[in-house]
Scaffold this motif. Structure first.
Motif: not given
Length: 111
Positions: A30-48, A50-58
């Motif tokens: 939000n503060l620094f637009p060159p960090i794209p949510s298009e990179v972060v959000l799919p990554l959070t789904g992938f990490v979720a 894997q089972g170490s975190v939950t999708l609702p938590g992410m």
């Protein structure tokens, strides 16, 4: 830093910090637009998946990060004041693709 380097960095942050990492990255996005949510959000789904975190938590962590980032921007603009923000947008807004017309539309939308 290229997109690939950014993806690697975001992956390391999310893997190391989990929910907190996602919240921090989305707040920074939000503060620094060159960090794209298009990179972060799919990554959070992938990490979720894997089972170490939950999708609702992410989802909650990303939402919190987005709200924190938006509040920081709001508080900064409120502290600066509308007149100064408009002067800044008149001078530098083209670099960020923001105009005073955009501010007028946002004001009318909130009204």
């Amino acid at each position: 830093m290229g997109l690939f380097d950014l993806s690697e960095w975001a992956t390391e942050v999310v893997e190391a910090l989990g929910y907190l990492g996602v919240a921090m990255l989305i707040a920074l996005e939000n503060l620094f637009p060159p960090i794209p949510s298009e990179v972060v959000l799919p990554l959070t789904g992938f990490v979720a998946s894997q089972g170490s975190v939950t999708l609702p938590g992410m989802i909650v962590a990303a939402t919190i990060g987005s709200i924190v980032g938006a509040w920081v921007l709001y508080l900064a603009a409120a502290a600066i004041g509308e007149k100064r923000v408009r002067r800044w947008v008149s001078r530098w807004g083209r670099w960020f693709r923001v105009s005073n017309d955009d501010l007028d539309r946002a004001d009318s939308w909130f009204d």
